[in-house]
Design a protein around this motif. Structure first.
Motif, PDB file in Angstrom:
ATOM      1  N   THR A  39     105.850  94.915  32.113  1.00 29.80           N
ATOM      2  CA  THR A  39     107.061  94.467  32.811  1.00 29.80           C
ATOM      3  C   THR A  39     108.283  95.285  32.392  1.00 29.80           C
ATOM      4  O   THR A  39     109.422  94.870  32.652  1.00 29.80           O
ATOM      5  CB  THR A  39     107.328  92.977  32.527  1.00 29.80           C
ATOM      6  N   VAL A  42     110.177  96.103  35.501  1.00 31.83           N
ATOM      7  CA  VAL A  42     110.861  94.920  36.033  1.00 31.83           C
ATOM      8  C   VAL A  42     112.122  94.637  35.221  1.00 31.83           C
ATOM      9  O   VAL A  42     113.199  94.363  35.771  1.00 31.83           O
ATOM     10  CB  VAL A  42     109.931  93.688  35.992  1.00 31.83           C
ATOM     11  N   TYR A  70     114.967  89.727  37.983  1.00 36.82           N
ATOM     12  CA  TYR A  70     113.646  89.804  37.351  1.00 36.82           C
ATOM     13  C   TYR A  70     112.600  89.118  38.219  1.00 36.82           C
ATOM     14  O   TYR A  70     111.528  89.682  38.479  1.00 36.82           O
ATOM     15  CB  TYR A  70     113.711  89.150  35.970  1.00 36.82           C
ATOM     16  N   ARG A  71     112.901  87.904  38.653  1.00 34.12           N
ATOM     17  CA  ARG A  71     111.949  87.152  39.486  1.00 34.12           C
ATOM     18  C   ARG A  71     111.739  87.830  40.839  1.00 34.12           C
ATOM     19  O   ARG A  71     110.610  87.904  41.338  1.00 34.12           O
ATOM     20  CB  ARG A  71     112.446  85.725  39.686  1.00 34.12           C
ATOM     21  N   ARG A  72     112.820  88.310  41.428  1.00 32.21           N
ATOM     22  CA  ARG A  72     112.756  88.882  42.770  1.00 32.21           C
ATOM     23  C   ARG A  72     111.951  90.182  42.811  1.00 32.21           C
ATOM     24  O   ARG A  72     111.262  90.464  43.796  1.00 32.21           O
ATOM     25  CB  ARG A  72     114.175  89.126  43.283  1.00 32.21           C
ATOM     26  N   ASN A  73     112.025  90.973  41.753  1.00 31.27           N
ATOM     27  CA  ASN A  73     111.386  92.295  41.762  1.00 31.27           C
ATOM     28  C   ASN A  73     110.161  92.378  40.854  1.00 31.27           C
ATOM     29  O   ASN A  73     109.722  93.482  40.517  1.00 31.27           O
ATOM     30  CB  ASN A  73     112.410  93.343  41.315  1.00 31.27           C
ATOM     31  N   LEU A  74     109.612  91.229  40.472  1.00 27.97           N
ATOM     32  CA  LEU A  74     108.509  91.208  39.522  1.00 27.97           C
ATOM     33  C   LEU A  74     107.289  92.007  40.014  1.00 27.97           C
ATOM     34  O   LEU A  74     106.787  92.886  39.316  1.00 27.97           O
ATOM     35  CB  LEU A  74     108.105  89.764  39.228  1.00 27.97           C
ATOM     36  N   LYS A  75     106.833  91.716  41.217  1.00 35.65           N
ATOM     37  CA  LYS A  75     105.625  92.359  41.731  1.00 35.65           C
ATOM     38  C   LYS A  75     105.817  93.860  41.921  1.00 35.65           C
ATOM     39  O   LYS A  75     105.022  94.671  41.401  1.00 35.65           O
ATOM     40  CB  LYS A  75     105.217  91.722  43.066  1.00 35.65           C
ATOM     41  N   ASP A  76     106.846  94.255  42.661  1.00 34.23           N
ATOM     42  CA  ASP A  76     107.065  95.678  42.933  1.00 34.23           C
ATOM     43  C   ASP A  76     107.387  96.457  41.657  1.00 34.23           C
ATOM     44  O   ASP A  76     106.980  97.608  41.512  1.00 34.23           O
ATOM     45  CB  ASP A  76     108.205  95.854  43.940  1.00 34.23           C
ATOM     46  N   ILE A  78     106.276  95.882  38.614  1.00 34.45           N
ATOM     47  CA  ILE A  78     105.029  96.115  37.874  1.00 34.45           C
ATOM     48  C   ILE A  78     104.204  97.202  38.540  1.00 34.45           C
ATOM     49  O   ILE A  78     103.678  98.104  37.874  1.00 34.45           O
ATOM     50  CB  ILE A  78     104.221  94.810  37.772  1.00 34.45           C
ATOM     51  N   LEU A  79     104.092  97.145  39.869  1.00 33.46           N
ATOM     52  CA  LEU A  79     103.296  98.143  40.595  1.00 33.46           C
ATOM     53  C   LEU A  79     103.881  99.549  40.427  1.00 33.46           C
ATOM     54  O   LEU A  79     103.139 100.521  40.222  1.00 33.46           O
ATOM     55  CB  LEU A  79     103.213  97.771  42.070  1.00 33.46           C
ATOM     56  N   MET A 139     107.953  99.208  49.101  1.00 31.72           N
ATOM     57  CA  MET A 139     107.795 100.061  47.934  1.00 31.72           C
ATOM     58  C   MET A 139     107.677 101.535  48.332  1.00 31.72           C
ATOM     59  O   MET A 139     108.136 102.424  47.620  1.00 31.72           O
ATOM     60  CB  MET A 139     106.564  99.638  47.117  1.00 31.72           C
TER      61      MET A 139
END
Length: 212
Positions: A39, A42, A70-76, A78-79, A139
């Protein structure tokens, strides 16, 4: 003292102290957000967003804005971090193989090529997480925009890389500086980054408005 004095509630002294305090708090939150390692991207995205939103523009509170991003961009986040880590690892692995197995000008050419691509990828990293914090976009668009800006704003890229390398050197030399350097580096980078990001806000018609 009245508000009109330098030491008043709205005086310059209080504002400077407040910015320093927020920078330290932001650095600590960034460190905590980086603890799972995957993370880091993130946390860096959230740090840049908060540095601009709270410290630079004086809107909101550090914890509130940091957690929001942090919550809003967590997935992208990490990727993107995994993608860049994999690319840089493969590039450096190839450099190691070439250094061990090849010689002559051909080997040297490819070693230089891989190093050049690695530096360009590092330059993209300077833009990718700030862009993620700033815009709501797929992304793929983040990557395209970061790739374009790295080359288009070459001098800015050099300055950003210098700031990040210098910050890492300071922390390596004085580990305790970690409590202030990350937030300070984000704030300093924003002085150059925001000029670039703002130039692209009206040109991306299919994307939503800036998050800031």
């Amino acid at each position: 003292m009245g508000n009109g004095t330098i030491f008043g509630y709205d005086g310059k002294y209080v504002k400077v102290i407040d910015k320093i305090f927020n920078t330290i708090v932001l650095s600590v939150f960034w460190l905590i957000g980086c603890l799972p390692i995957i993370t880091i991207g993130v946390s860096t995205t959230a740090m840049y967003y908060t540095a601009v939103k709270v410290i630079k523009k004086e809107e909101g509170y550090v914890l509130e804005q940091f957690l929001r991003s942090y919550r809003r961009n967590l997935k992208d986040g990490i990727l993107l971090e995994i993608l860049f880590a994999a690319v840089l690892f493969i590039l450096q692995l190839n450099v190691g193989i070439l250094q061990a197995e090849t010689s002559g000008y051909i080997g040297l050419f490819f070693i230089c090529l891989y190093y050049g691509v690695s530096i360009y990828a590092a330059g993209m990293l300077c833009y990718v997480f700030p862009a993620l914090s700033r815009f709501v976009m797929p992304m793929g668009w983040i990557l395209k925009l970061s790739m374009f800006m790295t080359g288009r704003y070459f001098l800015t890229t050099v300055v950003l890389l210098f700031i990040l390398v210098s910050s890492a050197a300071i922390v390596a030399w004085i580990p305790y500086a970690m409590i202030v350097v990350p937030g300070g580096a984000a704030l300093l980078c924003s002085e150059f980054m925001e000029r670039v990001l703002k130039k692209h806000e009206p040109k991306i018609e299919e994307l939503e408005e800036s998050q800031l």
